[in-house]
Design a protein around this motif. Structure first.
Motif, PDB file in Angstrom:
ATOM      1  N   TYR A   1       0.827  -1.200   0.000  1.00  0.00           N
ATOM      2  CA  TYR A   1       0.000   0.000   0.000  1.00  0.00           C
ATOM      3  C   TYR A   1       0.867   1.258   0.000  1.00  0.00           C
ATOM      4  CZ  TYR A   1      -3.421   3.533   1.204  1.00  0.00           C
ATOM      5  OH  TYR A   1      -4.194   4.660   1.198  1.00  0.00           O
ATOM      6  N   GLN A   2       1.935   1.264   0.811  1.00  0.00           N
ATOM      7  CA  GLN A   2       2.820   2.427   0.851  1.00  0.00           C
ATOM      8  C   GLN A   2       3.471   2.676  -0.511  1.00  0.00           C
ATOM      9  OE1 GLN A   2       5.482   1.780   4.200  1.00  0.00           O
ATOM     10  NE2 GLN A   2       4.314   3.282   5.379  1.00  0.00           N
ATOM     11  N   LEU A   3       3.881   1.617  -1.177  1.00  0.00           N
ATOM     12  CA  LEU A   3       4.479   1.783  -2.504  1.00  0.00           C
ATOM     13  C   LEU A   3       3.469   2.372  -3.487  1.00  0.00           C
ATOM     14  CD1 LEU A   3       6.549  -1.527  -2.688  1.00  0.00           C
ATOM     15  CD2 LEU A   3       7.431   0.800  -2.379  1.00  0.00           C
ATOM     16  N   GLU A   4       2.228   1.943  -3.375  1.00  0.00           N
ATOM     17  CA  GLU A   4       1.169   2.472  -4.233  1.00  0.00           C
ATOM     18  C   GLU A   4       0.942   3.965  -3.944  1.00  0.00           C
ATOM     19  OE1 GLU A   4      -3.615   1.922  -4.657  1.00  0.00           O
ATOM     20  OE2 GLU A   4      -2.439   0.121  -4.249  1.00  0.00           O
ATOM     21  N   VAL A   5       0.916   4.328  -2.647  1.00  0.00           N
ATOM     22  CA  VAL A   5       0.733   5.727  -2.268  1.00  0.00           C
ATOM     23  C   VAL A   5       1.894   6.573  -2.780  1.00  0.00           C
ATOM     24  CG1 VAL A   5       0.709   7.318  -0.298  1.00  0.00           C
ATOM     25  CG2 VAL A   5      -0.739   5.284  -0.276  1.00  0.00           C
ATOM     26  N   LEU A   6       3.109   6.079  -2.645  1.00  0.00           N
ATOM     27  CA  LEU A   6       4.269   6.830  -3.146  1.00  0.00           C
ATOM     28  C   LEU A   6       4.159   7.088  -4.645  1.00  0.00           C
ATOM     29  CD1 LEU A   6       7.339   5.316  -1.259  1.00  0.00           C
ATOM     30  CD2 LEU A   6       6.522   7.674  -1.188  1.00  0.00           C
ATOM     31  N   GLU A   7       3.711   6.112  -5.377  1.00  0.00           N
ATOM     32  CA  GLU A   7       3.560   6.271  -6.824  1.00  0.00           C
ATOM     33  C   GLU A   7       2.492   7.320  -7.160  1.00  0.00           C
ATOM     34  OE1 GLU A   7       4.993   5.863 -10.434  1.00  0.00           O
ATOM     35  OE2 GLU A   7       5.818   4.819  -8.707  1.00  0.00           O
ATOM     36  N   ILE A   8       1.396   7.295  -6.413  1.00  0.00           N
ATOM     37  CA  ILE A   8       0.334   8.287  -6.618  1.00  0.00           C
ATOM     38  C   ILE A   8       0.864   9.687  -6.318  1.00  0.00           C
ATOM     39  CG2 ILE A   8      -1.888   9.137  -5.733  1.00  0.00           C
ATOM     40  CD1 ILE A   8      -2.651   6.171  -5.264  1.00  0.00           C
ATOM     41  N   ILE A   9       1.588   9.834  -5.210  1.00  0.00           N
ATOM     42  CA  ILE A   9       2.117  11.142  -4.817  1.00  0.00           C
ATOM     43  C   ILE A   9       3.079  11.671  -5.878  1.00  0.00           C
ATOM     44  CG2 ILE A   9       3.570  12.345  -3.127  1.00  0.00           C
ATOM     45  CD1 ILE A   9       2.251  10.504  -0.987  1.00  0.00           C
ATOM     46  N   LYS A  10       3.918  10.794  -6.419  1.00  0.00           N
ATOM     47  CA  LYS A  10       4.857  11.224  -7.471  1.00  0.00           C
ATOM     48  C   LYS A  10       4.115  11.794  -8.669  1.00  0.00           C
ATOM     49  CE  LYS A  10       8.535   7.933  -6.487  1.00  0.00           C
ATOM     50  NZ  LYS A  10       9.201   6.711  -6.971  1.00  0.00           N
ATOM     51  N   LYS A  11       2.984  11.200  -9.014  1.00  0.00           N
ATOM     52  CA  LYS A  11       2.245  11.608 -10.215  1.00  0.00           C
ATOM     53  C   LYS A  11       1.250  12.731  -9.949  1.00  0.00           C
ATOM     54  CE  LYS A  11       2.581   7.104 -12.428  1.00  0.00           C
ATOM     55  NZ  LYS A  11       1.854   5.900 -12.815  1.00  0.00           N
ATOM     56  N   GLN A  12       0.523  12.661  -8.812  1.00  0.00           N
ATOM     57  CA  GLN A  12      -0.598  13.561  -8.578  1.00  0.00           C
ATOM     58  C   GLN A  12      -0.440  14.480  -7.359  1.00  0.00           C
ATOM     59  OE1 GLN A  12      -3.196  13.616 -10.708  1.00  0.00           O
ATOM     60  NE2 GLN A  12      -2.220  12.011 -11.908  1.00  0.00           N
ATOM     61  N   GLY A  13       0.482  14.187  -6.456  1.00  0.00           N
ATOM     62  CA  GLY A  13       0.600  14.962  -5.226  1.00  0.00           C
ATOM     63  C   GLY A  13      -0.237  14.351  -4.110  1.00  0.00           C
ATOM     64  N   PHE A  14      -0.249  15.010  -2.957  1.00  0.00           N
ATOM     65  CA  PHE A  14      -0.921  14.495  -1.766  1.00  0.00           C
ATOM     66  C   PHE A  14      -2.435  14.549  -1.862  1.00  0.00           C
ATOM     67  CE2 PHE A  14       3.227  15.320   0.068  1.00  0.00           C
ATOM     68  CZ  PHE A  14       3.385  14.213   0.888  1.00  0.00           C
ATOM     69  N   ASP A  15      -2.981  15.297  -2.770  1.00  0.00           N
ATOM     70  CA  ASP A  15      -4.411  15.546  -2.797  1.00  0.00           C
ATOM     71  C   ASP A  15      -5.185  14.594  -3.692  1.00  0.00           C
ATOM     72  OD1 ASP A  15      -3.834  17.668  -1.125  1.00  0.00           O
ATOM     73  OD2 ASP A  15      -3.396  18.946  -2.843  1.00  0.00           O
ATOM     74  N   ASP A  16      -4.553  13.579  -4.207  1.00  0.00           N
ATOM     75  CA  ASP A  16      -5.238  12.610  -5.054  1.00  0.00           C
ATOM     76  C   ASP A  16      -6.329  11.923  -4.233  1.00  0.00           C
ATOM     77  OD1 ASP A  16      -5.616   9.783  -6.248  1.00  0.00           O
ATOM     78  OD2 ASP A  16      -4.549  10.873  -7.823  1.00  0.00           O
ATOM     79  N   GLN A  17      -7.509  11.806  -4.807  1.00  0.00           N
ATOM     80  CA  GLN A  17      -8.664  11.254  -4.092  1.00  0.00           C
ATOM     81  C   GLN A  17      -8.512   9.782  -3.717  1.00  0.00           C
ATOM     82  OE1 GLN A  17     -11.407  13.051  -2.995  1.00  0.00           O
ATOM     83  NE2 GLN A  17     -10.055  14.729  -3.565  1.00  0.00           N
TER      84      GLN A  17
ATOM     85  N   GLU B   1      -6.438   7.593   1.134  1.00  0.00           N
ATOM     86  CA  GLU B   1      -7.326   7.710   2.284  1.00  0.00           C
ATOM     87  C   GLU B   1      -6.623   7.396   3.599  1.00  0.00           C
ATOM     88  OE1 GLU B   1     -10.601   5.141   1.485  1.00  0.00           O
ATOM     89  OE2 GLU B   1     -11.322   6.369  -0.172  1.00  0.00           O
ATOM     90  N   TYR B   2      -5.380   6.932   3.513  1.00  0.00           N
ATOM     91  CA  TYR B   2      -4.708   6.448   4.713  1.00  0.00           C
ATOM     92  C   TYR B   2      -3.198   6.647   4.583  1.00  0.00           C
ATOM     93  CZ  TYR B   2      -2.837   2.934   7.953  1.00  0.00           C
ATOM     94  OH  TYR B   2      -2.147   2.288   8.928  1.00  0.00           O
ATOM     95  N   PHE B   3      -2.608   7.261   5.604  1.00  0.00           N
ATOM     96  CA  PHE B   3      -1.151   7.350   5.710  1.00  0.00           C
ATOM     97  C   PHE B   3      -0.773   6.619   6.989  1.00  0.00           C
ATOM     98  CE2 PHE B   3      -2.063  11.168   3.198  1.00  0.00           C
ATOM     99  CZ  PHE B   3      -1.102  11.091   2.212  1.00  0.00           C
ATOM    100  N   GLY B   4      -0.065   5.503   6.886  1.00  0.00           N
ATOM    101  CA  GLY B   4       0.359   4.743   8.056  1.00  0.00           C
ATOM    102  C   GLY B   4       1.857   4.564   8.057  1.00  0.00           C
ATOM    103  N   ASP B   5       2.490   4.887   9.192  1.00  0.00           N
ATOM    104  CA  ASP B   5       3.940   4.698   9.368  1.00  0.00           C
ATOM    105  C   ASP B   5       4.759   5.514   8.377  1.00  0.00           C
ATOM    106  OD1 ASP B   5       4.081   2.698  11.553  1.00  0.00           O
ATOM    107  OD2 ASP B   5       2.883   1.526  10.145  1.00  0.00           O
ATOM    108  N   TRP B   6       4.467   6.807   8.274  1.00  0.00           N
ATOM    109  CA  TRP B   6       5.201   7.694   7.375  1.00  0.00           C
ATOM    110  C   TRP B   6       5.927   8.787   8.146  1.00  0.00           C
ATOM    111  CZ3 TRP B   6       5.779   6.543   2.433  1.00  0.00           C
ATOM    112  CH2 TRP B   6       4.799   5.834   1.770  1.00  0.00           C
ATOM    113  N   GLU B   7       7.037   9.254   7.602  1.00  0.00           N
ATOM    114  CA  GLU B   7       7.648  10.525   7.977  1.00  0.00           C
ATOM    115  C   GLU B   7       7.397  11.446   6.796  1.00  0.00           C
ATOM    116  OE1 GLU B   7      11.747  10.435   9.148  1.00  0.00           O
ATOM    117  OE2 GLU B   7      11.403   8.788  10.552  1.00  0.00           O
TER     118      GLU B   7
END
Length: 188
Positions: free
Chosen positions: A14-30, A33-39
């Motif tokens: 899931y974290q890898l998927e979130v990182l990929e989304i952030i790289k492409k769309q930023g933090f505001d991608d719909q 829904e969940y950030f777990g164990d991040w700095e």
């Protein structure tokens, strides 16, 4: 520059998927829904985040949440340091087992929010609205609430400063689990 790193030894799927989304769309991608164990450092969270977002076991440092208007956000077991929430609006949000340090909540509105086991260190609540919010087992001893609106707020088993206890409209009442400090609005 935004910095985001997994706090796990190996990022999970899931974290890898979130990182990929952030790289492409930023933090505001719909889809996020969940950030777990991040700095997360130096991130700007958009005012368009009208969906539920949960932060669990995160370190949020130098993050900008200003002008955020959101419903049902959750922040659990996380530390928020040197961050800005000015002019934001939280509705029906939960904050549990968190530490807010050097954080600015000026002109922020918390509507029916719940704080449990939260520590506030060097936090600004200037002209903030905490009405109808509840605080349980929180440390509010280091903050100035002189310009804070608190009608209908409940403080249960909290550490409060002597100055806070003289707040107009505030009084101790018997609750189902002991004494509760309640700030009442005489006009309601």
């Amino acid at each position: 520059m935004t910095h985001i790193v997994s706090r796990l030894l190996q990022p999970n799927e899931y974290q890898l998927e979130v990182l990929e989304i952030i790289k492409k769309q930023g933090f505001d991608d719909q889809r996020i829904e969940y950030f777990g164990d991040w700095e997360i450092r130096n991130a700007r969270f958009s005012l368009q985040m009208n969906k539920e977002i949960t932060f669990l076991k995160c370190l949020l440092q130098q993050c900008d949440f200003s002008d955020l208007d959101t419903v049902a956000h959750s922040l659990y077991e996380s530390n928020v340091i040197d961050s800005n929430f000015t002019k934001s609006r939280f509705r029906k949000s939960w904050f549990e087992s968190c530490v807010f340090e050097n954080t600015d909540f000026s002109d922020t509105k918390f509507v029916n929010c719940h704080f449990k086991k939260v520590v506030f260190k060097n936090v600004s609540f200037d002209h903030t609205d905490l009405s109808d919010s509840s605080f349980r087992n929180c440390d509010l001893s280091q903050i100035n609430l002189d310009t804070t609106l608190m009608w209908g707020a409940h403080f249960i088993d909290c550490i409060l400063s002597d100055r806070f206890l003289s707040f107009p409209g505030g009084k101790w009442q018997k609750g189902p689990n002991g004494e509760v400090f309640v700030v009442s609005n005489p006009e309601r």
